[in-house]
Design a protein around this motif. Structure first.
Motif, PDB file in Angstrom:
ATOM      1  N   GLU A  12      -4.128  -7.291  -0.305  1.00  0.00           N
ATOM      2  CA  GLU A  12      -3.522  -6.452   0.739  1.00  0.00           C
ATOM      3  C   GLU A  12      -2.677  -5.359   0.104  1.00  0.00           C
ATOM      4  OE1 GLU A  12      -1.254  -8.884   3.393  1.00  0.00           O
ATOM      5  OE2 GLU A  12      -2.999 -10.041   4.059  1.00  0.00           O
ATOM      6  N   GLU A  13      -1.895  -5.749  -0.878  1.00  0.00           N
ATOM      7  CA  GLU A  13      -1.002  -4.784  -1.538  1.00  0.00           C
ATOM      8  C   GLU A  13      -1.817  -3.752  -2.308  1.00  0.00           C
ATOM      9  OE1 GLU A  13       2.100  -4.357  -0.957  1.00  0.00           O
ATOM     10  OE2 GLU A  13       2.063  -2.653  -2.344  1.00  0.00           O
ATOM     11  N   ALA A  14      -2.893  -4.200  -2.955  1.00  0.00           N
ATOM     12  CA  ALA A  14      -3.713  -3.272  -3.742  1.00  0.00           C
ATOM     13  C   ALA A  14      -4.374  -2.235  -2.837  1.00  0.00           C
ATOM     14  CB  ALA A  14      -4.780  -4.052  -4.521  1.00  0.00           C
ATOM     15  N   VAL A  15      -4.847  -2.678  -1.695  1.00  0.00           N
ATOM     16  CA  VAL A  15      -5.502  -1.737  -0.771  1.00  0.00           C
ATOM     17  C   VAL A  15      -4.465  -0.790  -0.184  1.00  0.00           C
ATOM     18  CG1 VAL A  15      -6.785  -1.566   1.389  1.00  0.00           C
ATOM     19  CG2 VAL A  15      -7.413  -3.286  -0.282  1.00  0.00           C
ATOM     20  N   ALA A  16      -3.314  -1.343   0.159  1.00  0.00           N
ATOM     21  CA  ALA A  16      -2.243  -0.479   0.693  1.00  0.00           C
ATOM     22  C   ALA A  16      -1.834   0.560  -0.343  1.00  0.00           C
ATOM     23  CB  ALA A  16      -1.041  -1.326   1.122  1.00  0.00           C
ATOM     24  N   THR A  17      -1.753   0.146  -1.597  1.00  0.00           N
ATOM     25  CA  THR A  17      -1.393   1.094  -2.667  1.00  0.00           C
ATOM     26  C   THR A  17      -2.442   2.177  -2.796  1.00  0.00           C
ATOM     27  OG1 THR A  17      -0.228  -0.637  -3.862  1.00  0.00           O
ATOM     28  CG2 THR A  17      -0.886   1.290  -5.138  1.00  0.00           C
ATOM     29  N   LEU A  18      -3.705   1.789  -2.676  1.00  0.00           N
ATOM     30  CA  LEU A  18      -4.792   2.773  -2.744  1.00  0.00           C
ATOM     31  C   LEU A  18      -4.615   3.839  -1.671  1.00  0.00           C
ATOM     32  CD1 LEU A  18      -7.620   3.693  -3.726  1.00  0.00           C
ATOM     33  CD2 LEU A  18      -8.585   2.128  -2.038  1.00  0.00           C
ATOM     34  N   TYR A  19      -4.285   3.399  -0.469  1.00  0.00           N
ATOM     35  CA  TYR A  19      -4.097   4.366   0.613  1.00  0.00           C
ATOM     36  C   TYR A  19      -2.860   5.218   0.387  1.00  0.00           C
ATOM     37  CZ  TYR A  19      -7.875   3.073   3.751  1.00  0.00           C
ATOM     38  OH  TYR A  19      -9.114   2.899   4.306  1.00  0.00           O
ATOM     39  N   ARG A  20      -1.798   4.573  -0.012  1.00  0.00           N
ATOM     40  CA  ARG A  20      -0.544   5.341  -0.226  1.00  0.00           C
ATOM     41  C   ARG A  20      -0.745   6.394  -1.300  1.00  0.00           C
ATOM     42  NH1 ARG A  20       2.280   0.421  -1.005  1.00  0.00           N
ATOM     43  NH2 ARG A  20       2.342  -0.578   1.025  1.00  0.00           N
ATOM     44  N   GLU A  21      -1.517   6.059  -2.320  1.00  0.00           N
ATOM     45  CA  GLU A  21      -1.739   7.031  -3.405  1.00  0.00           C
ATOM     46  C   GLU A  21      -2.572   8.207  -2.930  1.00  0.00           C
ATOM     47  OE1 GLU A  21      -3.558   4.942  -6.611  1.00  0.00           O
ATOM     48  OE2 GLU A  21      -1.734   3.820  -7.090  1.00  0.00           O
ATOM     49  N   ASN A  22      -3.143   8.059  -1.764  1.00  0.00           N
ATOM     50  CA  ASN A  22      -3.948   9.150  -1.214  1.00  0.00           C
ATOM     51  C   ASN A  22      -3.356   9.732   0.066  1.00  0.00           C
ATOM     52  OD1 ASN A  22      -6.775   9.504  -2.745  1.00  0.00           O
ATOM     53  ND2 ASN A  22      -6.092   7.383  -2.874  1.00  0.00           N
ATOM     54  N   GLY A  23      -2.060   9.606   0.185  1.00  0.00           N
ATOM     55  CA  GLY A  23      -1.355  10.318   1.238  1.00  0.00           C
ATOM     56  C   GLY A  23      -1.117   9.540   2.515  1.00  0.00           C
ATOM     57  N   PHE A  24      -1.541   8.316   2.570  1.00  0.00           N
ATOM     58  CA  PHE A  24      -1.360   7.542   3.808  1.00  0.00           C
ATOM     59  C   PHE A  24      -0.052   6.750   3.685  1.00  0.00           C
ATOM     60  CE2 PHE A  24      -5.327   8.322   5.946  1.00  0.00           C
ATOM     61  CZ  PHE A  24      -6.174   8.710   4.910  1.00  0.00           C
ATOM     62  N   ARG A  25       1.031   7.434   3.985  1.00  0.00           N
ATOM     63  CA  ARG A  25       2.341   6.812   3.782  1.00  0.00           C
ATOM     64  C   ARG A  25       2.589   5.670   4.758  1.00  0.00           C
ATOM     65  NH1 ARG A  25       6.611  11.553   4.004  1.00  0.00           N
ATOM     66  NH2 ARG A  25       7.814  10.315   2.556  1.00  0.00           N
ATOM     67  N   ASP A  26       1.944   5.720   5.903  1.00  0.00           N
ATOM     68  CA  ASP A  26       2.244   4.742   6.959  1.00  0.00           C
ATOM     69  C   ASP A  26       1.184   3.662   7.063  1.00  0.00           C
ATOM     70  OD1 ASP A  26       2.986   7.720   8.772  1.00  0.00           O
ATOM     71  OD2 ASP A  26       4.354   6.486   7.571  1.00  0.00           O
ATOM     72  N   VAL A  27       0.374   3.506   6.049  1.00  0.00           N
ATOM     73  CA  VAL A  27      -0.728   2.538   6.127  1.00  0.00           C
ATOM     74  C   VAL A  27      -0.186   1.122   6.284  1.00  0.00           C
ATOM     75  CG1 VAL A  27      -0.823   2.220   3.633  1.00  0.00           C
ATOM     76  CG2 VAL A  27      -2.864   1.823   5.005  1.00  0.00           C
ATOM     77  N   GLU A  28      -0.908   0.342   7.066  1.00  0.00           N
ATOM     78  CA  GLU A  28      -0.588  -1.091   7.185  1.00  0.00           C
ATOM     79  C   GLU A  28      -1.868  -1.873   6.916  1.00  0.00           C
ATOM     80  OE1 GLU A  28       2.606  -0.335  10.759  1.00  0.00           O
ATOM     81  OE2 GLU A  28       1.009  -1.799  11.046  1.00  0.00           O
ATOM     82  N   VAL A  29      -1.727  -2.886   6.124  1.00  0.00           N
ATOM     83  CA  VAL A  29      -2.884  -3.721   5.769  1.00  0.00           C
ATOM     84  C   VAL A  29      -2.502  -5.175   6.010  1.00  0.00           C
ATOM     85  CG1 VAL A  29      -4.494  -4.420   3.964  1.00  0.00           C
ATOM     86  CG2 VAL A  29      -3.594  -2.085   3.987  1.00  0.00           C
ATOM     87  N   ASP A  30      -3.313  -5.852   6.805  1.00  0.00           N
ATOM     88  CA  ASP A  30      -3.118  -7.295   6.915  1.00  0.00           C
ATOM     89  C   ASP A  30      -4.483  -7.989   6.902  1.00  0.00           C
ATOM     90  OD1 ASP A  30      -2.302  -7.073  10.441  1.00  0.00           O
ATOM     91  OD2 ASP A  30      -4.235  -7.076   9.417  1.00  0.00           O
ATOM     92  N   SER A  31      -4.447  -9.279   7.021  1.00  0.00           N
ATOM     93  CA  SER A  31      -5.697 -10.015   6.873  1.00  0.00           C
ATOM     94  C   SER A  31      -5.700 -11.223   7.778  1.00  0.00           C
ATOM     95  CB  SER A  31      -5.882 -10.460   5.424  1.00  0.00           C
ATOM     96  OG  SER A  31      -4.801 -11.279   5.046  1.00  0.00           O
TER      97      SER A  31
END
Lengths: 215, 980
Positions: free
Chosen positions: B396-415
């Motif tokens: 979850e954290e890795a995917v969230a980091t991927l999004y944040r690194e591409n401008g998605f500051r508000d991304v939420e990832v859960d499972s």
């Protein structure tokens, strides 16, 4: 042969005697910074002026002043890095006014005469007062912010320091003095933390007193 | 003499006036006076030229202010070049004053060395390291005293209790360096004595000494630091083996007795209680338990460690498919010197991960997201899939980091984890992504750039207008910008950033604020430590010149170039007086020359179908064999101090005896990548069943590395090759039995674009070798030789699968006259030892070593050929975990009698026909090691050749009855490294 050696020694000493006087030199090194002898003497003058003591530059007094200057330099460096702010000119003026009032009974002429006697420039005194206020601010913000004083501590202080002075039959309680007690305790605690910090910082810093200055 | 007493009195007076510590002059006496002159004493100052006067706030002709004097002392001291500064003033007239600034210079650490006389351990490197005196830093007498104490402590820890350490100083005034050599008189090394233990210790001194291996059957062993520590570790491990997990074993002191020369270890031992760790509800091996429960490693039992142990156990069971496993622990109280910790495990149902879905993603496709996940559905490699709660959180954290690194500051990832629907059994894991808006950069401002090129710095930034905004990219830009500044001498440069909302939604104005700080330059590069190396060899590799910006990059590159010479064991680099506020600095390099002589030995073995008796005619196709191998190499580095190397290499095995002498002259004419070498070789090789070749060869080779990928080799070899134990009738082919002299000029192009030469997953590797053997070069046979190879690697599925292929083509063409002719063929021929021989672990695995291609019709032994065409195709894939892989392969090709006989025909026409394409299929196992994969290949020849060959030996020169034979269809090969 002894005779030619004496000639060389004479030459050296004569040259030295014909030379000038030392007007300043390194007294203490604190890491990559220095404190000069003139600073140490200046600190002695200021302290003795503010305490109403006669001018005295004996070695142990110089040494004591040097130690305090080391502490102040460490605080100054920390303050530069962290920017805790500087006191206002009004605060400095108020401190000066307090000195004139308390030490010279409001007599400005006597104050100025004393400055001359101690060899202190008024700007120097104001700078010193500004610095003292900066230190107080630094200690308060750096070590005092966020300090929690518990009700038990307030009570203990009240019982130890205030209650005995109130006399028998007094009805005041710790709550009546709570804010003053909290401020006092916060100040004490902050000063203790500041002392600890100074001690730790000194232990990490290479400090060297040049003995020829403090003899 | 009469004058003497008066003179002495006068001297005494002067001494009192001038010799004792002087008080400061009265401030008023000089304040405001005109400065007439400013001098320095000594005249020679470490700060050059105008810079020293620029530092001073005092100016000739201006009024003297004591505040300026103080400021001048501050600034001079801040340069770091002085330990003491005094300012002297002298009235020169009623209004004028002459200023003299008296200084005492600092010294800076240069070379630190120790005498070589101490028996190791400790080694010289350890002694200088423990001294703690760093190159380029300011010298302080207290630090030298501490260094002496530290060296003494290290010596005592290594048993030298009577050592004496004295520092000797060598001053280099021009560069303010002080070189320190520690003269060590170690005395005798002490031996261990019977340890002293506290009363009630659970071990006797004898037991402890034996356990710690401080005593052997011969007697007490000498004291060394590592022996002491290893001994203590053994005792601790022994306690742990007996479940005393909280045992404390501490060395209080090593008490030395000078009379006996022995050291008594005084130990504190507390065995602690026996702590038994039980796992209830599941089975876990003891070794696995010790790996999972950190109390074993930490040597203590506390709640945090037990909680971590429970978590590790849960993850372990989950990774085995018990995805609902629950683990809790219960500590039992101390009773009779023992305690227990019970881990209660509820495994739940064993399951598989059926599906791993990603939902809600739009910007990234599911494949891109899955590449970053550890949680996996079941597959060949992971039979039950891979899952644990910890892994899922990490994903979850890795995917969230991927999004944040591409401008998605508000991304939420859960499972979520549930049962797979429908007929599938197992878990269905869903990763849900709420992307939110993507923030973009509206504008980028770069402030504070005064010296460097602003546009050039902007070109290094990734956070550009229109690009997604992320703090990760800001950090990348920060590193790129600061690297540029550091390379240009701005070691104090700093970077700050801020981002403010722009007018449009999800847009930001980004601002980078640079503080350049002071720029520093190189004053001079100082090199020390050269003893046998010629200075010009080193000087050519120094990338910094006086006046250049003080670039950390260049300093590091120079250090790297010096290491690449291969003659230095250590290259230290430092800036002298790094903290000082000076514009120009000395850059210091201190080198330790490596041992010039090296001796290495090795043992190895080869197992394949290689054997059979060289002295007999049996087994023309080889037999399973084992060939042990010994090698011995000796090298003399840095020959003549110019970085050349002379080496002797030898190898001895059943199949080969070789001695080689090589002289290597790298960096010819100081050109990087141009290396010259001379080689003399004597080699007897029996790896071809037909004969033993005896080769005596001299060669000269020039290699030219033109780019990172491309290397040219130019080579001339002159060799004399004879054959012994020839298994074919020499009368038939006298050429083949006579020693032949070959002089061959060849050129080779190597293009290597592989990612990893030892275990490639991507890239290309091409070689082309062209050679000409001619009488003009003294060769007895004239022929041309062409050999080319093209190898490619393609990775699939996150580098899990690699398709590797290789195509080899070779051609030998005789021409002109040769004095060696065959009775059967008057045309010139190729000497047998020069022909192509293929087959084996690294060419065609359907054949034993060197067994492919034409064979002697009389005896069946391989003859080699004049052409070779080989194609290898291999699919490499993971098999078990991370280190065990598998391959399936197809090898096709052969050695052909001549170029015109190359064919793709798969059937052997008759028993005399070998010019057809042989095919083999197979599989292999690869075990990854630090030096490359260890491999075992098993091949099955689909159309291995039949031939008539000797079945037995009638005598050493006669072949017995000929029988129809066939190269065994099943071949195995065991080796290190990939086949190609």
């Amino acid at each position: 042969m002894a005779f030619p050696r004496i000639l060389v020694a004479i030459g050296f000493l004569l040259a030295k005697a014909a030379g000038g006087e030392i007007i300043d030199r390194v007294a203490i090194t604190v890491g990559a910074r220095v404190i000069t002898e003139s600073e140490v003497r200046q600190a002695v003058r200021l302290r003795q002026f503010l305490n109403g003591e006669p001018l005295d530059f004996r070695a142990y007094i110089l040494r004591d002043a040097g130690e305090r200057l080391v502490d102040q330099l460490l605080i100054r460096l920390e303050n530069e890095n962290s920017r805790y702010g500087v006191p206002s000119e009004e605060a400095v003026a108020a401190a000066q006014a307090r000195i004139i009032a308390e030490l010279f009974r409001g007599d400005r002429v006597a104050y100025e005469t004393a400055l001359k006697e101690y060899g202190i420039d008024e700007r120097l005194l104001l700078e010193h007062l500004r610095w003292q206020l900066t230190v107080v601010r630094f200690v308060g913000v750096r070590f005092g912010a966020g300090l929690q004083i518990t009700p038990e501590e307030v009570q203990a202080y009240f019982m130890a320091e205030i209650a005995p002075k109130l006399g028998p039959g007094a009805t005041a309680t710790a709550e009546d003095f709570q804010s003053q007690i909290e401020e006092t305790l916060r100040e004490q605690r902050a000063n203790e933390l500041a002392d600890d910090w100074v001690r730790e910082t000194r232990a990490r810093t290479i400090i060297d007193f040049h003995p020829e200055v403090f003899q | 003499m009469a004058r003497a007493p008066a003179l002495t009195m006068g001297l005494a007076v002067l001494a009192v006036c001038g010799g004792g510590p002087a008080a400061l002059a009265q401030p008023d006496k000089y304040e405001g006076k005109r400065i007439r002159t400013i001098q320095f004493s000594p005249v020679e100052q470490p700060i050059q030229g105008e810079e020293i006067f620029r530092l001073l706030p005092l100016r000739i002709g201006e009024a003297l202010r004591l505040a300026d004097v103080r400021e001048g002392i501050y600034r001079l001291y801040a340069t770091g070049q002085y330990t003491d500064i005094r300012v002297d003033a002298r009235l020169v007239d009623t209004e004028g004053v002459a200023i003299t600034i008296l200084t005492k210079e600092s010294w800076f650490i240069g070379r630190v060395s120790t005498d070589q006389g101490v028996r190791q351990p400790p080694n010289p490197g350890q002694l200088t390291n423990v001294a703690g005196l760093r190159l380029g830093e300011a010298h302080r007498p207290e630090a030298v005293k501490t260094a002496v104490d530290s060296i003494q402590t290290l010596l005592e820890a290594n048993g030298f209790f009577e050592s004496r350490v004295e520092p000797r100083f060598e001053y280099e005034p021009r560069t303010q360096q002080i070189h320190i050599r520690f003269v060590i008189n170690p005395g005798k090394r002490a031996y261990f004595a019977s340890p002293e233990l506290p009363p009630g210790a659970s071990l006797t001194p004898q037991q402890l000494a034996r356990l710690a291996r401080w005593r052997t059957i011969i007697g007490w062993r000498p004291v060394t630091l590592s022996r002491t520590q290893r001994g203590l570790d053994r005792v601790r491990r022994d306690f742990r083996r007996n479940d005393r997990l909280m045992a404390q074993v501490l060395l209080d002191n090593l008490r030395y007795d000078p009379a006996s020369g022995r050291a008594v270890p005084e130990l504190q031992i507390d065995a602690g209680p026996k702590v038994k760790v039980n796992v209830v509800g599941a089975h876990v091996s003891r070794s696995r338990l010790q790996a999972l429960i950190p109390i074993y490693e930490e040597g203590t039992v506390d709640r945090d460690l037990l909680v971590e142990g429970a978590r590790n156990l849960r993850d372990h069971f989950q990774s085995q498919g018990y995805f609902n496993a629950e683990v809790e622990f219960k500590q039992q109280r101390l009773r009779d010197d023992s305690a227990a910790v019970d881990y209660l495990v509820n495994l739940g149902r064993r399951n598989v991960v059926s599906t791993v879905e990603v939902k809600g993603n739009q910007y990234f496709d599911a494949e891109t997201i899955r590449e970053r996940m550890f949680v996996l559905p079941r597959s060949f490699q992971f039979r039950r899939g891979r899952y644990s709660e910890t892994l899922l959180r990490r994903d979850e954290e890795a995917v969230a980091t991927l999004y944040r690194e591409n401008g998605f500051r508000d991304v939420e990832v859960d499972s979520s984890v549930g049962e797979a629907p429908g007929p599938q059994r197992g878990l269905a894991i869903t990763l849900r992504v709420k992307e939110g808006p993507q923030w973009l950069i509206q504008s980028l401002e770069l402030e504070g750039v005064e010296t460097l090129d602003r546009e050039e710095l902007l070109s290094r930034c990734t956070s550009l207008p229109g690009q997604p905004f992320s703090e990760f990219q800001v950090a990348v830009d920060r590193d790129a910008i600061l690297a540029r500044y550091y390379a240009e001498g701005f070691s104090d440069a700093s970077f700050a950033w801020s981002a403010t909302p722009a007018g449009e939604p999800q847009r930001l104005h980004v601002r980078y604020q640079i503080k350049e700080g002071r720029r520093r330059f190189v004053r001079q590069v100082l090199m020390s430590g050269l003893q046998t190396t010629q200075p010009q060899l080193v000087n050519r590799r120094i990338l910094l010149n006086p006046g250049d910006p003080l670039s950390q990059t260049r300093m590091a590159e120079t250090q790297q170039l010096l290491y690449e010479l291969g003659i230095f064991a250590r290259v230290n680099v430092a800036i002298q007086n790094p903290e000082g506020e000076l514009r120009e600095k000395y850059v210091l390099y201190q080198v330790d020359e490596a041992n010039r002589y090296s001796l290495t030995g090795g043992l190895g073995a080869e197992i394949a179908r290689i054997g059979g008796n060289q002295a007999s005619f049996e087994n023309p196709a080889g037999a399973p064999g084992f060939s042990p191998r010994i090698s011995l190499d000796f090298s003399r580095l840095n020959f003549r101090g110019i970085g050349h190397t002379v080496s002797f290499r030898s190898r001895l095995s059943n199949l080969q005896q070789r001695a080689l002498v090589n002289y290597s002259a790298p960096r010819l004419r100081n050109v990087t990548g141009l290396d010259l070498s001379f080689t003399a070789l004597a080699d007897n090789a029996g790896d071809i069943r037909t004969f033993i070749s005896r080769r005596r060869e001299g060669a000269v080779q020039l290699s030219q590395r033109v780019s990172k990928a491309d290397t040219f080799l130019y080579r001339f070899s002159y060799r004399r090759v004879g054959v012994d134990n020839l298994k074919i009738d020499p009368r038939l082919v006298p050429l083949l039995s006579q020693p032949v002299r070959i002089g061959i000029l060849s050129g080779n192009l190597i293009r290597d674009k592989r990612d990893d030469p030892t275990d490639s997953t991507r890239g290309v590797f091409n070689t082309i070798d062209l050679g000409l053997a001619s009488r003009a070069f003294g060769s007895q046979a004239n022929f041309t030789r062409f050999l080319a190879r093209n190898t490619t690697y393609h990775a699939y599925g996150r580098n899990k699968y690699v398709l590797a292929r290789s195509l080899t083509f070779g051609w030998l063409q005789p021409f002109g006259e040769t004095f060696l002719r065959t009775e059967l063929d008057s045309a010139a021929d190729i000497p047998i030892a020069e022909r192509f021989f293929s087959g084996g672990a690294n060419s065609h695995r359907g054949f034993p070593e060197n067994q492919a291609g034409p064979r002697d019709l009389e005896t069946g032994f391989p003859l080699g050929g004049r052409a070779v065409l080989m194609h290898n195709l291999e699919l490499r894939f993971p098999l078990l975990g991370e280190n065990i892989g598998g391959v399936v392969f197809h090898d096709a090709g052969n050695t052909y009698s001549r170029l015109g006989n190359i064919s793709f025909r798969v059937r052997q026409r008759d028993i005399r026909d070998f010019d057809y394409m042989a095919h083999a299929l197979g599989f292999g196992i690869r075990y990854r090691t630090p030096i490359g994969p260890v491999r075992l290949d098993l091949a099955y020849g689909l159309n291995s050749p039949r031939f008539r060959g000797c079945s037995a030996t009638n005598s050493l020169t006669e072949c017995g009855p000929l029988v129809d034979q066939r190269i065994s269809r099943v071949q195995f090969h065991f080796s290190i490294g990939q086949s190609f």
